[in-house]
Scaffold this motif. Structure first.
Motif, PDB file in Angstrom:
ATOM      1  N   PRO A   1       0.824  -1.212   0.000  1.00 38.61           N
ATOM      2  CA  PRO A   1       0.000   0.000   0.000  1.00 38.61           C
ATOM      3  C   PRO A   1       0.858   1.262   0.000  1.00 38.61           C
ATOM      4  O   PRO A   1       1.914   1.307   0.636  1.00 38.61           O
ATOM      5  N   ALA A   2       0.399   2.265  -0.723  1.00 34.40           N
ATOM      6  CA  ALA A   2       1.081   3.557  -0.732  1.00 34.40           C
ATOM      7  C   ALA A   2       0.368   4.549   0.167  1.00 34.40           C
ATOM      8  O   ALA A   2       0.985   5.464   0.721  1.00 34.40           O
ATOM      9  N   VAL A   3      -0.944   4.363   0.333  1.00 27.26           N
ATOM     10  CA  VAL A   3      -1.739   5.309   1.113  1.00 27.26           C
ATOM     11  C   VAL A   3      -2.980   4.598   1.640  1.00 27.26           C
ATOM     12  O   VAL A   3      -3.447   3.615   1.058  1.00 27.26           O
ATOM     13  N   ARG A   4      -3.485   5.118   2.748  1.00 27.13           N
ATOM     14  CA  ARG A   4      -4.726   4.592   3.321  1.00 27.13           C
ATOM     15  C   ARG A   4      -5.766   5.700   3.304  1.00 27.13           C
ATOM     16  O   ARG A   4      -5.521   6.826   3.757  1.00 27.13           O
ATOM     17  N   PHE A   5      -6.931   5.401   2.764  1.00 23.65           N
ATOM     18  CA  PHE A   5      -8.044   6.347   2.748  1.00 23.65           C
ATOM     19  C   PHE A   5      -9.040   5.940   3.827  1.00 23.65           C
ATOM     20  O   PHE A   5      -9.526   4.808   3.842  1.00 23.65           O
ATOM     21  N   GLN A   6      -9.336   6.876   4.717  1.00 19.36           N
ATOM     22  CA  GLN A   6     -10.234   6.599   5.835  1.00 19.36           C
ATOM     23  C   GLN A   6     -11.526   7.388   5.651  1.00 19.36           C
ATOM     24  O   GLN A   6     -11.506   8.619   5.659  1.00 19.36           O
ATOM     25  N   LYS A   7     -12.637   6.663   5.475  1.00 23.45           N
ATOM     26  CA  LYS A   7     -13.941   7.294   5.317  1.00 23.45           C
ATOM     27  C   LYS A   7     -14.750   7.114   6.597  1.00 23.45           C
ATOM     28  O   LYS A   7     -14.351   6.380   7.504  1.00 23.45           O
ATOM     29  N   ALA A   8     -15.894   7.758   6.640  1.00 27.49           N
ATOM     30  CA  ALA A   8     -16.718   7.714   7.849  1.00 27.49           C
ATOM     31  C   ALA A   8     -17.109   6.285   8.197  1.00 27.49           C
ATOM     32  O   ALA A   8     -17.126   5.899   9.361  1.00 27.49           O
ATOM     33  N   GLY A   9     -17.419   5.466   7.203  1.00 23.27           N
ATOM     34  CA  GLY A   9     -17.871   4.112   7.473  1.00 23.27           C
ATOM     35  C   GLY A   9     -16.811   3.052   7.322  1.00 23.27           C
ATOM     36  O   GLY A   9     -17.115   1.863   7.325  1.00 23.27           O
ATOM     37  N   GLY A  10     -15.567   3.430   7.182  1.00 18.81           N
ATOM     38  CA  GLY A  10     -14.495   2.455   6.987  1.00 18.81           C
ATOM     39  C   GLY A  10     -13.370   3.055   6.174  1.00 18.81           C
ATOM     40  O   GLY A  10     -13.112   4.257   6.224  1.00 18.81           O
ATOM     41  N   GLY A  11     -12.705   2.224   5.386  1.00 16.69           N
ATOM     42  CA  GLY A  11     -11.601   2.723   4.598  1.00 16.69           C
ATOM     43  C   GLY A  11     -11.022   1.653   3.701  1.00 16.69           C
ATOM     44  O   GLY A  11     -11.518   0.523   3.643  1.00 16.69           O
ATOM     45  N   PHE A  12      -9.938   2.006   3.004  1.00 21.44           N
ATOM     46  CA  PHE A  12      -9.278   1.070   2.096  1.00 21.44           C
ATOM     47  C   PHE A  12      -7.877   1.569   1.797  1.00 21.44           C
ATOM     48  O   PHE A  12      -7.546   2.737   2.032  1.00 21.44           O
ATOM     49  N   TYR A  13      -7.054   0.663   1.285  1.00 18.66           N
ATOM     50  CA  TYR A  13      -5.711   1.008   0.840  1.00 18.66           C
ATOM     51  C   TYR A  13      -5.704   1.220  -0.678  1.00 18.66           C
ATOM     52  O   TYR A  13      -6.599   0.751  -1.391  1.00 18.66           O
ATOM     53  N   ALA A  14      -4.652   1.884  -1.160  1.00 16.07           N
ATOM     54  CA  ALA A  14      -4.359   1.933  -2.592  1.00 16.07           C
ATOM     55  C   ALA A  14      -2.854   1.784  -2.762  1.00 16.07           C
ATOM     56  O   ALA A  14      -2.083   2.374  -1.990  1.00 16.07           O
ATOM     57  N   ASP A  15      -2.442   0.971  -3.738  1.00 16.31           N
ATOM     58  CA  ASP A  15      -1.009   0.850  -3.985  1.00 16.31           C
ATOM     59  C   ASP A  15      -0.571   1.930  -4.966  1.00 16.31           C
ATOM     60  O   ASP A  15      -1.374   2.784  -5.375  1.00 16.31           O
ATOM     61  N   ARG A  16       0.694   1.925  -5.363  1.00 19.27           N
ATOM     62  CA  ARG A  16       1.240   3.000  -6.199  1.00 19.27           C
ATOM     63  C   ARG A  16       0.659   3.008  -7.610  1.00 19.27           C
ATOM     64  O   ARG A  16       0.786   3.993  -8.329  1.00 19.27           O
TER      65      ARG A  16
END
Length: 260
Positions: free
Chosen positions: A114-129
């Motif tokens: 993963p390059a970054v983690r996105f955190q939303k109100a109901g959860g989140g997810f990773y994204a790679d480069r």
């Protein structure tokens, strides 16, 4: 030696080589037919960098979806299917399955990074480069920059794949460019501890020290905006003192707008 004799010798030699190869292949086929799977060996290639999956996880995946491989003839084991089972896991980038002559089923696994983690109100997810999205993992949290707030990406907690629209793909790509710039700078990755997305899409960067909140705007013109942030620290802070301003707006070209 006459040409006719040379041709006869050449043909005889070729026939001998062909017979030897056929015998060797036949022997190999017999050995493979008699070979049975006696053990499983799993290698996680990048286990020192991430711990999304373990050797025990891989064993459980195979037992659940490819059970019965232990003790089975080697030529009856579908290695492609085994790779597909493992590759379907969200945190796995690629796997390789192969048998060795001692009867061991070998599984080599490379995890996603993963390059970054996105955190939303109901959860989140990773994204790679590459912008590939995959879910957060319950057994491990990667130490990567976290972007929270009004994330403009329509991806649920279990989503795996690229973003649905070209606009979302571009936004993720721009965010990753921002994160990569911070990492390569050697300074900003340590100094900026939080990035929040406002409802209008503007980014707010929060430093480790001080009460300043940097209004960065959209994730574009990255180098110029960080240059203005640097000028704030090297020019304005020495003149006004630390903590004099609470908001520093660098979103507009050529401007640093400070507010108490």
């Amino acid at each position: 030696m006459k040409p006719f004799a040379r041709n006869i010798l050449a043909l005889a030699f070729l026939a001998l080589v062909t017979a030897c190869l056929a015998a060797a292949l036949g022997s190999s086929a017999v050995k493979k037919k008699n070979l049975t799977c006696r053990s499983l060996a799993v290698t996680i290639r990048d286990s020192l960098e991430n711990s999304f999956v373990s050797k025990e996880d891989i064993r459980k995946y195979l037992d659940a979806e490819a059970g019965g491989y232990m003790g089975s003839p080697a030529d009856s084991i579908d290695l492609v299917r085994i790779e597909h089972i493992i590759d379907s896991r969200s945190a796995v980038l690629k796997s390789e399955a192969y048998m060795t002559k001692d009867g061991t089923l070998n599984i080599s696994v490379t995890q996603r990074r993963p390059a970054v983690r996105f955190q939303k109100a109901g959860g989140g997810f990773y994204a790679d480069r590459e912008g590939f999205i995959f879910p957060l993992q319950g057994n491990y949290t990667a130490y990567v920059p976290v972007i929270d707030g009004a994330i403009p990406v329509n991806a649920g907690n279990s989503y795996k794949g690229t973003a649905e629209s070209e606009k979302e793909k571009k936004w993720i790509k721009d965010i990753i460019s921002l994160v990569e710039y911070m990492e390569e700078s050697g300074v900003w990755a340590d100094n900026i501890v939080q990035i929040t997305v406002r409802d209008n899409g503007d980014l707010v960067l929060i430093p480790r020290k001080g009460k300043e909140r940097f209004l960065f705007g959209k994730p574009d013109d990255i180098e110029d905006k960080f240059s203005r942030m640097e000028k704030y620290y090297t020019g304005i802070v020495p003149a006004k003192g630390e903590g004099y301003y609470s908001t520093v707006n660098v979103k507009y070209n050529g401007q640093i707008i400070c507010r108490k």
